[in-house]
Enzyme design. Structure first.
Site, mmCIF file in Angstrom:
data_model
loop_
_atom_site.group_PDB
_atom_site.id
_atom_site.type_symbol
_atom_site.label_atom_id
_atom_site.label_comp_id
_atom_site.label_asym_id
_atom_site.label_seq_id
_atom_site.Cartn_x
_atom_site.Cartn_y
_atom_site.Cartn_z
ATOM 1 N N GLY A 181 -3.243 8.060 -2.454
ATOM 2 C CA GLY A 181 -3.444 8.802 -1.219
ATOM 3 C C GLY A 181 -2.274 9.727 -0.957
ATOM 4 O O GLY A 181 -1.158 9.502 -1.454
ATOM 5 N N CYS A 182 -2.492 10.764 -0.170
ATOM 6 C CA CYS A 182 -1.439 11.761 0.051
ATOM 7 C C CYS A 182 -0.260 11.180 0.827
ATOM 8 O O CYS A 182 0.885 11.232 0.363
ATOM 9 C CB CYS A 182 -2.014 13.001 0.736
ATOM 10 S SG CYS A 182 -2.916 12.684 2.264
ATOM 11 N N HIS A 183 -0.512 10.610 2.014
ATOM 12 C CA HIS A 183 0.591 10.006 2.776
ATOM 13 C C HIS A 183 1.263 8.911 1.954
ATOM 14 O O HIS A 183 2.491 8.792 1.944
ATOM 15 C CB HIS A 183 0.061 9.388 4.073
ATOM 16 C CG HIS A 183 -0.486 10.366 5.053
ATOM 17 N ND1 HIS A 183 0.301 11.235 5.769
ATOM 18 C CD2 HIS A 183 -1.763 10.599 5.458
ATOM 19 C CE1 HIS A 183 -0.454 11.962 6.581
ATOM 20 N NE2 HIS A 183 -1.706 11.592 6.404
ATOM 21 N N SER B 238 1.599 8.629 -1.211
ATOM 22 C CA SER B 238 2.444 9.155 -2.291
ATOM 23 C C SER B 238 3.857 9.415 -1.800
ATOM 24 O O SER B 238 4.841 9.065 -2.472
ATOM 25 C CB SER B 238 1.841 10.451 -2.848
ATOM 26 O OG SER B 238 0.628 10.203 -3.511
ATOM 27 N N PHE C 273 5.919 17.665 -0.369
ATOM 28 C CA PHE C 273 4.984 18.025 -1.419
ATOM 29 C C PHE C 273 3.777 18.676 -0.763
ATOM 30 O O PHE C 273 3.760 18.888 0.453
ATOM 31 C CB PHE C 273 4.587 16.794 -2.246
ATOM 32 C CG PHE C 273 4.080 15.619 -1.442
ATOM 33 C CD1 PHE C 273 2.734 15.266 -1.447
ATOM 34 C CD2 PHE C 273 4.947 14.844 -0.675
ATOM 35 C CE1 PHE C 273 2.269 14.186 -0.724
ATOM 36 C CE2 PHE C 273 4.482 13.756 0.058
ATOM 37 C CZ PHE C 273 3.143 13.433 0.033
#
Length: 309
Positions: free
Chosen positions: A113-115, A117, A280
């Site tokens: 998942g983005c958060h 990561s 990012f």
């Protein structure tokens, strides 16, 4: 030439993957016509004909898609939440110790998942190296571009703005964000962090900040310089890098790495109050870029091939 299929290519993540693969001459991207895009039989055939299949689907649809795959050689890279803590799936963050080799041989890969990561990039090395204890009580704030909310949120910000869209909008107020399980499992944490995700009014980009008091460190003699050296050594290979300092006149923009597929970690603060920061693109290393990096590893090519680094 390896065949690639994107199941769910109309979504934000799928579209970015398709864009990144459009310039590749070593791959054949299998596509379905609009009328066949949701046809179960056509999807089954495409999934089983692919060397690598990306699932860019809601959780339930991703689980269903896996059941359609009968070809033992097809590699599945699932970008949904469905399999990130599931047995038999490799977690697709190759920069973490020991994972690159396992991912290269994997048939089932759960894209992070983005958060998650940004959080994991900062905390997993500290737990692994004994700098933080597994029962550390942490707090994390994560700023994300509105593209992370999918097509509806993108439309809200770009066509139906209200005064509420002009500032940051915190959500998941009940502390039940869907990325928390993978944060705990991958970092081997015993306590859930207090997590504050905030949508900000730019398209893409992400910034995760985790404050630490010296009293939280397992070894109180560890210095800020030692933390910087740890990150620099831990992330010597891959798409995660240690960034020594900001050149933004004392500011840190959450949009600084928009359009890129790398992730930068930094350490700020002082010897008593330490600030860990990762930056990012939520659609890059936070989603599509990470998925392509994992595909590259499976195919045995340089992991940065076709990415914006």
């Amino acid at each position: 030439m390896k065949k690639i299929f994107i199941d769910g290519s109309a979504g934000t993540t799928g579209l970015r993957i398709r864009e990144r693969l459009a310039e590749r001459r070593d791959l054949e991207v299998v596509t379905l016509s609009e009328e066949l895009r949701k046809d179960l039989s056509a999807r089954r055939d495409a999934l089983n004909a692919a060397d690598v299949a990306f699932l860019c689907l809601p959780d339930a649809a991703a689980i269903e898609a896996v059941t359609l795959v009968e070809n033992p050689n097809t590699v599945i890279i699932d970008t949904s939440t469905a399999h990130r803590t599931a047995d038999g799936w490799e977690y697709g963050f190759p920069e973490l110790e020991g994972r690159r080799e396992r991912l290269a041989a994997a048939k089932r890969i759960a894209n992070p998942g983005c958060h998650a990561s940004g959080f994991i990039a900062l905390i997993e090395p500290l737990i692994r190296k004994g700098i933080l204890k597994a029962d550390a009580e942490l707090c994390a704030t994560s700023l994300t571009g509105y593209s992370g909310g999918g097509k509806k949120m993108i439309a809200d910000y770009e066509t139906a703005q209200t005064p509420l869209h002009l500032g940051g909008r915190q959500y998941a107020l009940g502390q039940t964000h869907k990325h928390l399980p993978e944060m705990l499992k991958v970092c081997a944490l015993a306590a859930k962090p207090a997590f504050l995700p905030i949508v900000v009014p730019h398209y893409s980009g992400m910034e995760v900040s985790i404050p630490l008091f010296r009293s939280q460190l397992a070894d109180p003699t560890v210095t800020i310089d030692a933390l910087k050296q740890l990150y620099a050594a831990y992330y010597a290979k891959g798409l995660v890098h240690f960034a020594a300092a900001s050149d933004e006149s004392g500011f840190l923009s959450s949009a600084a790495l928009s359009g890129k597929d790398i992730l930068e970690v930094s350490v700020y603060g002082n010897e008593e109050r330490i600030l860990l920061v990762s930056r990012f693109d939520n659609l890059g290393k936070g989603a599509s870029g990470a998925a392509i990096q994992n595909m590259n590893l499976v195919l045995g090519v340089d992991e940065a091939t076709g990415l914006c680094v």
